[in-house]
Design a protein around this motif. Structure first.
Motif, PDB file in Angstrom:
ATOM      1  N   TYR A  44     -35.544 -10.090  71.791  1.00 46.66           N
ATOM      2  CA  TYR A  44     -34.768 -11.199  71.144  1.00 46.66           C
ATOM      3  C   TYR A  44     -35.267 -12.449  70.829  1.00 46.66           C
ATOM      4  O   TYR A  44     -36.109 -12.839  71.711  1.00 46.66           O
ATOM      5  CB  TYR A  44     -33.550 -11.141  72.047  1.00 46.66           C
ATOM      6  N   ARG A  45     -35.172 -13.169  69.859  1.00 47.23           N
ATOM      7  CA  ARG A  45     -35.646 -14.596  69.532  1.00 47.23           C
ATOM      8  C   ARG A  45     -34.399 -15.306  69.032  1.00 47.23           C
ATOM      9  O   ARG A  45     -33.951 -15.252  68.311  1.00 47.23           O
ATOM     10  CB  ARG A  45     -36.826 -14.589  68.623  1.00 47.23           C
ATOM     11  N   ALA A  46     -34.717 -16.665  69.880  1.00 45.48           N
ATOM     12  CA  ALA A  46     -33.576 -17.611  69.563  1.00 45.48           C
ATOM     13  C   ALA A  46     -34.373 -18.603  68.484  1.00 45.48           C
ATOM     14  O   ALA A  46     -35.510 -18.870  68.566  1.00 45.48           O
ATOM     15  CB  ALA A  46     -33.033 -18.405  70.686  1.00 45.48           C
ATOM     16  N   PHE A  47     -33.730 -19.170  67.393  1.00 44.57           N
ATOM     17  CA  PHE A  47     -34.252 -19.709  66.552  1.00 44.57           C
ATOM     18  C   PHE A  47     -33.298 -21.254  65.906  1.00 44.57           C
ATOM     19  O   PHE A  47     -32.239 -20.648  66.204  1.00 44.57           O
ATOM     20  CB  PHE A  47     -34.826 -19.194  65.417  1.00 44.57           C
ATOM     21  N   GLU A  48     -34.165 -22.018  65.744  1.00 46.99           N
ATOM     22  CA  GLU A  48     -33.355 -23.327  65.070  1.00 46.99           C
ATOM     23  C   GLU A  48     -34.064 -23.693  63.856  1.00 46.99           C
ATOM     24  O   GLU A  48     -35.287 -23.805  63.776  1.00 46.99           O
ATOM     25  CB  GLU A  48     -33.200 -24.477  66.081  1.00 46.99           C
ATOM     26  N   LEU A  49     -33.255 -24.125  62.701  1.00 48.64           N
ATOM     27  CA  LEU A  49     -33.811 -24.485  61.536  1.00 48.64           C
ATOM     28  C   LEU A  49     -33.113 -25.656  61.253  1.00 48.64           C
ATOM     29  O   LEU A  49     -32.056 -25.871  61.145  1.00 48.64           O
ATOM     30  CB  LEU A  49     -33.666 -23.409  60.545  1.00 48.64           C
ATOM     31  N   GLU A  50     -34.005 -26.640  60.460  1.00 48.75           N
ATOM     32  CA  GLU A  50     -33.541 -27.747  59.639  1.00 48.75           C
ATOM     33  C   GLU A  50     -34.038 -27.811  58.468  1.00 48.75           C
ATOM     34  O   GLU A  50     -35.492 -27.839  58.403  1.00 48.75           O
ATOM     35  CB  GLU A  50     -34.034 -29.227  60.264  1.00 48.75           C
ATOM     36  N   GLU A  90     -32.510  -9.675  66.917  1.00 45.01           N
ATOM     37  CA  GLU A  90     -33.210  -8.700  67.621  1.00 45.01           C
ATOM     38  C   GLU A  90     -33.031  -7.476  66.581  1.00 45.01           C
ATOM     39  O   GLU A  90     -32.404  -7.045  66.166  1.00 45.01           O
ATOM     40  CB  GLU A  90     -31.851  -8.171  68.667  1.00 45.01           C
ATOM     41  N   GLU A  91     -34.293  -7.006  66.608  1.00 50.75           N
ATOM     42  CA  GLU A  91     -34.997  -5.895  65.936  1.00 50.75           C
ATOM     43  C   GLU A  91     -34.502  -6.317  64.452  1.00 50.75           C
ATOM     44  O   GLU A  91     -35.029  -7.347  63.991  1.00 50.75           O
ATOM     45  CB  GLU A  91     -34.304  -4.727  66.450  1.00 50.75           C
ATOM     46  N   ASP A  92     -33.871  -5.352  63.781  1.00 47.55           N
ATOM     47  CA  ASP A  92     -33.302  -5.631  62.242  1.00 47.55           C
ATOM     48  C   ASP A  92     -31.971  -6.468  62.115  1.00 47.55           C
ATOM     49  O   ASP A  92     -31.490  -6.745  61.174  1.00 47.55           O
ATOM     50  CB  ASP A  92     -33.298  -4.610  61.746  1.00 47.55           C
ATOM     51  N   ARG A 272     -32.865 -12.185  77.750  1.00 49.23           N
ATOM     52  CA  ARG A 272     -31.433 -11.690  77.684  1.00 49.23           C
ATOM     53  C   ARG A 272     -30.805 -12.253  76.207  1.00 49.23           C
ATOM     54  O   ARG A 272     -31.285 -13.399  76.093  1.00 49.23           O
ATOM     55  CB  ARG A 272     -30.522 -12.154  78.705  1.00 49.23           C
ATOM     56  N   GLY A 273     -30.153 -11.539  75.283  1.00 45.31           N
ATOM     57  CA  GLY A 273     -29.878 -11.803  74.025  1.00 45.31           C
ATOM     58  C   GLY A 273     -29.715 -10.464  73.366  1.00 45.31           C
ATOM     59  O   GLY A 273     -30.341  -9.647  73.532  1.00 45.31           O
ATOM     60  N   THR A 274     -28.628 -10.629  72.715  1.00 40.03           N
ATOM     61  CA  THR A 274     -28.200  -9.421  71.684  1.00 40.03           C
ATOM     62  C   THR A 274     -27.540  -9.672  70.464  1.00 40.03           C
ATOM     63  O   THR A 274     -27.084 -10.846  70.438  1.00 40.03           O
ATOM     64  CB  THR A 274     -27.538  -8.179  72.581  1.00 40.03           C
TER      65      THR A 274
END
Length: 303
Positions: A44-50, A90-92, A272-274
């Motif tokens: 799991y990866r959290a992201f932020e974009l501008e 998360e994954e695909d 943790r994240g899903t």
């Protein structure tokens, strides 16, 4: 003869000292590279974009869709070209919200996977209802409040707006191709400036067009890592840096970069994240109602 031996031993000693110094200097980069590889392997990866879209570069049908959205929601059309995006993958599967410039609440929520692409219809409907009911009081009675959250498929949205939106749904980070190895991180970190950060380091590379930064914490109570990228004209960046860093396009979201003026991107792996795909899809009645609204706004505002 003895003098020659002394000179040889002195040279060898100096070389060993230099090698030891180089090793000591590069050890944090090597240790950080291994920690970064471990963290970035999390599912799991959290992201932020501008992002700022290039109005002149996007297709005319997509520009027309932005005009329709501006008329329906009351948001300045220019704000729709500057977006804040937050989410996780998360994954695909990927989930994110999109907030136009100047707004505090998101206008869009999307769930994407290889098999399904969904948009939160209720979130957009509420924004449209709030704006139109405020301007035309009667519409407050004709547009009922939706009691539950429902989702439209990408195909339904494309039919409603008559636009191909596939370029905006390829937000994948393309993690399936391959992972960046600890060796690749090390070679990159060795070229970057570094700053001690508690139990880890911050590595930074600045150019006139871009800023790349990695932060990694290890050895304390919790491991942690983050990657940041800021770039003007991302397409040019990929063209120039692609040969030196062939993995760079994996970090840039799959949004069509040639339609972007600038991008600011942060990626943080999390234990943790899903991402769970919604199952509550909109009925045809809701789709027909939105289609009528679109037709009405086009006739009323000439969009």
């Amino acid at each position: 003869m003895k003098i020659g031996k002394y000179i040889l031993w002195a040279v060898l000693f100096l070389l060993a000292a230099v090698a030891a110094g180089v090793g000591l200097y590069l050890y944090p980069a090597w240790k950080s590279a291994g920690a970064m590889e471990d963290r970035m392997s999390l599912s799991y990866r959290a992201f932020e974009l501008e992002v700022e879209l290039d109005r002149e570069a996007i297709p005319a049908e997509q520009a027309q869709m932005f005009g329709i959205l501006a008329g329906l929601t009351g948001i300045e059309e220019e704000a729709l070209y500057r977006l804040s995006i937050k989410g996780g993958m998360e994954e695909d599967r990927i989930h994110f919200t999109v907030c136009p410039y100047g707004r505090t609440e998101p206008l869009f929520e999307l769930y994407l996977s290889d098999d399904m692409k969904l948009i939160n219809e209720t979130m957009v409907y509420d924004a449209v209802r709030s704006h139109l009911a405020g301007r035309f009081g009667l519409l407050g009675y004709l547009m009922p409040v939706q009691e539950e959250t429902v989702y439209l498929t990408l195909e339904q949205v494309e039919k409603l707006f008559g636009a191909d939106l596939s370029a905006y749904t390829e937000l994948r980070l393309q993690q399936a191709r391959r992972s960046i190895t600890a060796k690749e991180y090390f070679l990159l970190f060795a070229m970057m400036s570094r700053e001690k950060q508690g139990e880890g380091y911050r590595f930074t590379l600045d150019t006139e067009e871009a800023r790349l930064c990695f932060e990694v914490i290890y050895g304390g109570k919790a491991d942690w890592a983050r990657m940041e990228l800021q770039a003007q004209n991302p397409a040019d960046l990929l063209d120039k840096a692609g040969s030196a860093f062939p993995w760079l396009d994996q970090w840039l979201p799959g949004v069509e970069v040639r339609g972007l003026k600038s991008i600011s991107f942060t990626l943080t792996p999390e234990e943790r994240g899903t991402v769970t795909m919604p199952t509550n899809l909109a009925s045809q009645e809701i789709v027909d109602t939105i289609a009528k609204l679109r037709g009405w706004i086009q006739e009323t505002f000439g969009k």
